[in-house]
Design a protein around this motif. Sequence first.
Motif, PDB file in Angstrom:
ATOM      1  N   THR A  60      54.393  23.538  84.135  1.00  0.00           N
ATOM      2  CA  THR A  60      55.565  23.220  83.676  1.00  0.00           C
ATOM      3  C   THR A  60      56.531  22.824  84.623  1.00  0.00           C
ATOM      4  N   LEU A  61      56.402  23.146  85.985  1.00  0.00           N
ATOM      5  CA  LEU A  61      57.520  22.814  86.904  1.00  0.00           C
ATOM      6  C   LEU A  61      57.078  21.321  87.139  1.00  0.00           C
ATOM      7  N   THR A  62      56.090  21.051  87.727  1.00  0.00           N
ATOM      8  CA  THR A  62      55.547  19.715  87.925  1.00  0.00           C
ATOM      9  C   THR A  62      55.570  18.641  86.697  1.00  0.00           C
ATOM     10  N   ALA A  63      55.517  19.320  85.458  1.00  0.00           N
ATOM     11  CA  ALA A  63      55.472  18.441  84.255  1.00  0.00           C
ATOM     12  C   ALA A  63      56.973  17.896  84.132  1.00  0.00           C
ATOM     13  N   HIS A  64      57.891  18.719  84.853  1.00  0.00           N
ATOM     14  CA  HIS A  64      59.513  18.174  84.630  1.00  0.00           C
ATOM     15  C   HIS A  64      59.990  17.360  85.796  1.00  0.00           C
ATOM     16  N   MET A  65      58.956  17.116  86.630  1.00  0.00           N
ATOM     17  CA  MET A  65      59.459  16.402  87.906  1.00  0.00           C
ATOM     18  C   MET A  65      59.532  14.709  87.568  1.00  0.00           C
ATOM     19  N   ASN A  66      60.570  14.327  88.087  1.00  0.00           N
ATOM     20  CA  ASN A  66      60.605  12.810  87.876  1.00  0.00           C
ATOM     21  C   ASN A  66      59.822  12.070  88.769  1.00  0.00           C
ATOM     22  N   HIS A  67      59.709  10.789  88.607  1.00  0.00           N
ATOM     23  CA  HIS A  67      58.975   9.986  89.619  1.00  0.00           C
ATOM     24  C   HIS A  67      60.053   9.127  90.706  1.00  0.00           C
ATOM     25  N   SER A  68      59.503   8.821  91.641  1.00  0.00           N
ATOM     26  CA  SER A  68      60.263   7.860  92.715  1.00  0.00           C
ATOM     27  C   SER A  68      59.010   7.375  93.396  1.00  0.00           C
ATOM     28  N   CYS A  69      59.303   5.892  93.730  1.00  0.00           N
ATOM     29  CA  CYS A  69      58.241   5.412  94.588  1.00  0.00           C
ATOM     30  C   CYS A  69      58.365   5.640  96.013  1.00  0.00           C
ATOM     31  N   GLU A  70      59.687   6.436  96.487  1.00  0.00           N
ATOM     32  CA  GLU A  70      59.802   7.015  97.601  1.00  0.00           C
ATOM     33  C   GLU A  70      60.241   8.601  97.528  1.00  0.00           C
ATOM     34  N   PRO A  71      59.092   9.068  97.084  1.00  0.00           N
ATOM     35  CA  PRO A  71      59.267  10.767  96.678  1.00  0.00           C
ATOM     36  C   PRO A  71      59.543  11.377  98.065  1.00  0.00           C
ATOM     37  N   ASN A  72      60.280  12.725  97.676  1.00  0.00           N
ATOM     38  CA  ASN A  72      60.614  13.722  98.665  1.00  0.00           C
ATOM     39  C   ASN A  72      59.504  14.829  98.768  1.00  0.00           C
ATOM     40  N   ALA A  73      58.705  14.720  97.814  1.00  0.00           N
ATOM     41  CA  ALA A  73      57.740  16.066  97.910  1.00  0.00           C
ATOM     42  C   ALA A  73      56.299  15.009  96.950  1.00  0.00           C
ATOM     43  N   MET A  74      55.225  15.824  97.191  1.00  0.00           N
ATOM     44  CA  MET A  74      53.993  15.418  96.697  1.00  0.00           C
ATOM     45  C   MET A  74      53.110  16.461  96.164  1.00  0.00           C
ATOM     46  N   VAL A  75      52.489  16.304  95.162  1.00  0.00           N
ATOM     47  CA  VAL A  75      51.303  17.302  94.751  1.00  0.00           C
ATOM     48  C   VAL A  75      50.280  16.951  95.587  1.00  0.00           C
ATOM     49  N   VAL A  76      49.927  18.118  96.178  1.00  0.00           N
ATOM     50  CA  VAL A  76      48.788  18.369  97.241  1.00  0.00           C
ATOM     51  C   VAL A  76      47.362  18.113  96.257  1.00  0.00           C
ATOM     52  N   SER A  77      47.444  18.764  95.517  1.00  0.00           N
ATOM     53  CA  SER A  77      46.011  18.606  94.753  1.00  0.00           C
ATOM     54  C   SER A  77      46.156  18.741  93.108  1.00  0.00           C
ATOM     55  N   GLN A  78      45.399  17.873  92.235  1.00  0.00           N
ATOM     56  CA  GLN A  78      45.357  17.927  90.870  1.00  0.00           C
ATOM     57  C   GLN A  78      44.302  18.556  90.435  1.00  0.00           C
ATOM     58  N   GLU A  79      43.424  19.003  91.370  1.00  0.00           N
ATOM     59  CA  GLU A  79      42.239  20.012  91.182  1.00  0.00           C
ATOM     60  C   GLU A  79      42.545  21.629  91.517  1.00  0.00           C
ATOM     61  N   PHE A  80      42.137  22.175  90.565  1.00  0.00           N
ATOM     62  CA  PHE A  80      42.539  23.856  90.945  1.00  0.00           C
ATOM     63  C   PHE A  80      41.493  24.737  90.822  1.00  0.00           C
ATOM     64  N   VAL A  81      41.551  25.753  91.723  1.00  0.00           N
ATOM     65  CA  VAL A  81      40.478  26.535  91.185  1.00  0.00           C
ATOM     66  C   VAL A  81      41.034  27.824  90.936  1.00  0.00           C
ATOM     67  N   GLY A  96      70.385  21.279  96.059  1.00  0.00           N
ATOM     68  CA  GLY A  96      70.780  20.553  94.844  1.00  0.00           C
ATOM     69  C   GLY A  96      70.275  19.201  94.647  1.00  0.00           C
ATOM     70  N   GLU A  97      69.465  18.630  95.574  1.00  0.00           N
ATOM     71  CA  GLU A  97      68.854  17.565  95.478  1.00  0.00           C
ATOM     72  C   GLU A  97      67.596  17.478  94.687  1.00  0.00           C
ATOM     73  N   GLU A  98      67.420  16.635  93.760  1.00  0.00           N
ATOM     74  CA  GLU A  98      66.452  16.448  92.708  1.00  0.00           C
ATOM     75  C   GLU A  98      64.887  16.357  93.521  1.00  0.00           C
ATOM     76  N   ILE A  99      64.088  17.223  93.151  1.00  0.00           N
ATOM     77  CA  ILE A  99      62.759  17.087  93.710  1.00  0.00           C
ATOM     78  C   ILE A  99      62.076  15.896  92.841  1.00  0.00           C
ATOM     79  N   LEU A 100      61.560  14.966  93.737  1.00  0.00           N
ATOM     80  CA  LEU A 100      60.914  13.690  92.979  1.00  0.00           C
ATOM     81  C   LEU A 100      59.374  13.551  93.484  1.00  0.00           C
ATOM     82  N   ILE A 101      58.718  13.074  92.671  1.00  0.00           N
ATOM     83  CA  ILE A 101      57.185  12.988  92.982  1.00  0.00           C
ATOM     84  C   ILE A 101      56.812  11.706  92.730  1.00  0.00           C
ATOM     85  N   SER A 102      55.712  11.140  93.202  1.00  0.00           N
ATOM     86  CA  SER A 102      55.466   9.835  92.665  1.00  0.00           C
ATOM     87  C   SER A 102      54.158  10.039  91.647  1.00  0.00           C
TER      88      SER A 102
END
Length: 136
Positions: A60-81, A96-102
Motif C-alpha cells: 500500500t505504501l508504494t502503491a501510493h507513490m507517484n512517478h517522476s522521470c528523476e525519482p528521489n527513491a527507488m524500489v530495490v526489488s519487486q520480487e520478494f521472499v 515534507g518532500e514527496e517520495i517519488l519513484i520511477s
Amino acid sequence: YASLLRKFGRDSDAHKSHMQQVAMALSSCSSNNKNTTKLERGMDRLVEEKVAPWITGIFTLTAHMNHSCEPNAMVVSQEFVDAHIDLVAKRDILPGEEILISYMQGVQQQKSTNQRRRELQAKYLFTCGCNKCTSS
C-alpha cells in the motif's frame, strides 16, 4: 512467518535460523543442485512452483507513490521472499518532500521525453509532468 517476525524480529537469531532452513529446503528442490543456507534470487519462484498456485502482495505504501522521470527513491526489488519490499533513497529527501519513484525500469528511463510520455500514457494513463519532462 508474520508471527515469527512479531515474536523475534527480522534479524534475530531465530529469524536467521528459520530463513536458513527455508533456504536449504528450497535449494534442495532447485535444479542447480547447489545446497545453500542463504535465500537467493529466484527461490521465490520455487515456492510458487512447489507450494502455492500464485503468490501476490499488495504494498500500500508504494502503491501510493507517484512517478517522476528523476525519482528521489527507488524500489530495490519487486520480487520478494518474505512479503517485504525495499525502498531506497537515491539522494537526501527533505522533510515534507514527496517520495517519488520511477514507474519505468532501466533503459526505459533514458528514452526521449516523448517516448517516456507515450509509454506512461499507454501503461498508466497519465501524461508525465515531472521536472525532467517539462524542462526539456
